[in-house]
Design a protein around this motif. Sequence first.
Motif, short mmCIF file in Angstrom:
data_model
loop_
_atom_site.label_atom_id
_atom_site.label_comp_id
_atom_site.label_asym_id
_atom_site.label_seq_id
_atom_site.Cartn_x
_atom_site.Cartn_y
_atom_site.Cartn_z
N TYR A 1 -1.02 71.26 36.58
CA TYR A 1 -2.47 71.78 37.28
C TYR A 1 -1.79 71.87 39.34
CZ TYR A 1 -6.28 69.86 35.30
OH TYR A 1 -7.56 69.70 34.63
N LYS B 1 -4.87 75.41 36.25
CA LYS B 1 -6.69 75.32 36.41
C LYS B 1 -6.98 77.02 36.56
CE LYS B 1 -10.32 74.36 40.07
NZ LYS B 1 -10.57 73.09 40.70
N GLY B 2 -8.25 76.99 35.31
CA GLY B 2 -8.69 78.40 35.66
C GLY B 2 -8.04 79.29 34.19
N MET C 1 -9.40 65.47 34.87
CA MET C 1 -9.97 66.64 35.41
C MET C 1 -10.56 66.89 36.54
SD MET C 1 -10.07 67.84 31.02
CE MET C 1 -10.74 69.49 31.95
N ASP D 1 -12.17 70.76 38.07
CA ASP D 1 -11.52 71.24 36.50
C ASP D 1 -13.33 71.39 35.96
OD1 ASP D 1 -10.82 72.65 34.92
OD2 ASP D 1 -9.03 72.14 34.87
#
Length: 461
Positions: free
Chosen positions: A325, A330-331, A359, A364
Amino acid sequence: MPSRSRAVLAALLGLFLVPLFVAPADAAERRSCAKSVKDRDGDCIANTRDRDIDGDRIPNHRDSDMDGDRKRNSRDSDVDGDRVPNARDRQPFGVQVKGTRYGVAAPGRVRIARTTKQAVAGLPRGLRVPRAFLGVVAEDALAETGPAGAPAMPRIAASGVGLLRQTFSWRNIELRPGVLDFSAYDAFVADAARRGIDLLPILFDPPAFRSSAPSGQTRMTYPPASDAAFAMFAAILVARYGPTGSFWSARPDVPRRPIRAWQVWNEPNLKAYWGGKPDAVAYTRMLKTVHRAIRSVDPSATVVTAGLPESRLGDSPRRFLARMYRAGAKGHFQALALNPYATTADGVLEILVAMRRQMNKAKDRAAMWVTEIGWATTGTSSTYDLGEKAHAAVVTQTVALLARNAKRLNLRGVVYYAWRDLPVYEGGRDFWGLHTGLLSQDGTPKPAYRALTSLLRRLAR
């Protein structure tokens, strides 16, 4: 606030603040009982009832050295330190294993099932999951694929299993720079499609000319020398087997069942799969590059992280994910994969709950996917060797428990390792991971096979 209201509030707070794991007694209390074979940590709780045998504040089901003798459980011939070898011990880790009881329970959350009937008790009426919720790893399904398909494939389909997780080995596809041979995988993909089975490919294992491994190094898997080259390999596979893949247009005789999810690497938090030095930042950099490549070909593809196991042979999943992270992961994945090996269903759930919490804290909303989990039936003295009866109950209870909790965890599915027991590797030695099959080596179904097929019929949509 009225005294009665304060009392009610205090009672409610007490309920919600009960810890999931009760720490050992404090030092003063520990001194009141002498350490002994039957009470390893001297906390006045016999090993047979103690959920932390060595008093290190790590629950037994997550402790890789249960008795604190500096020997990993998988290599410890007496895992609970009672001076009775595991092979002759009816209580090799705190409770009976091959009698009427087995496993080490995490406190209070899930009662350990003793039979397959108990394992599915309490399942809500009407609970259903997609067929692909349960998958397996079946190495023989690829290895034995021929013109008529793999002998294992019809049986896998008949069992109710709806997904196969399979390594798409870069090494076995790109034989020389720029020379690609898809013949084995074309036959495998076609065979799975004819049987209505989804695939989760693991993109893994670069050839020597694409690897960052030093010359002659064969003991470990190293990351690719070029993330861009690995991303190109991924994009080629998606362009072949994805929704608009060339394979489907070239093979009108095969039912169209494109691959929609792709797993990027395997267990990079372990030394063995990242050149001896796990590196979450480097893995994230590779993941981001491969994610862009896959989604450029199939914008709705599910990119799955490598499965992260709990192990002392590398970084913990929590620490590794935290570093991912911070590196901007993330993403860049649609599902976080975990390989949450634990001795009980409750232990598996505890790991998943902790990771979901991490998360959520990172905001997320990606899904989770258990991409590898298993227990053995025989062959070793490991804490994961449960015997056939207990094996059936633990496997069934775990799948049932995760099906019940799939919605709150945003859990995509569970992959069991493995479909069939494996022989000892050439030059290797026997260990519990070769005995986790739902079938024995000769194809004889174990009790877990029958229990799981029954459960899957109940859960099928």
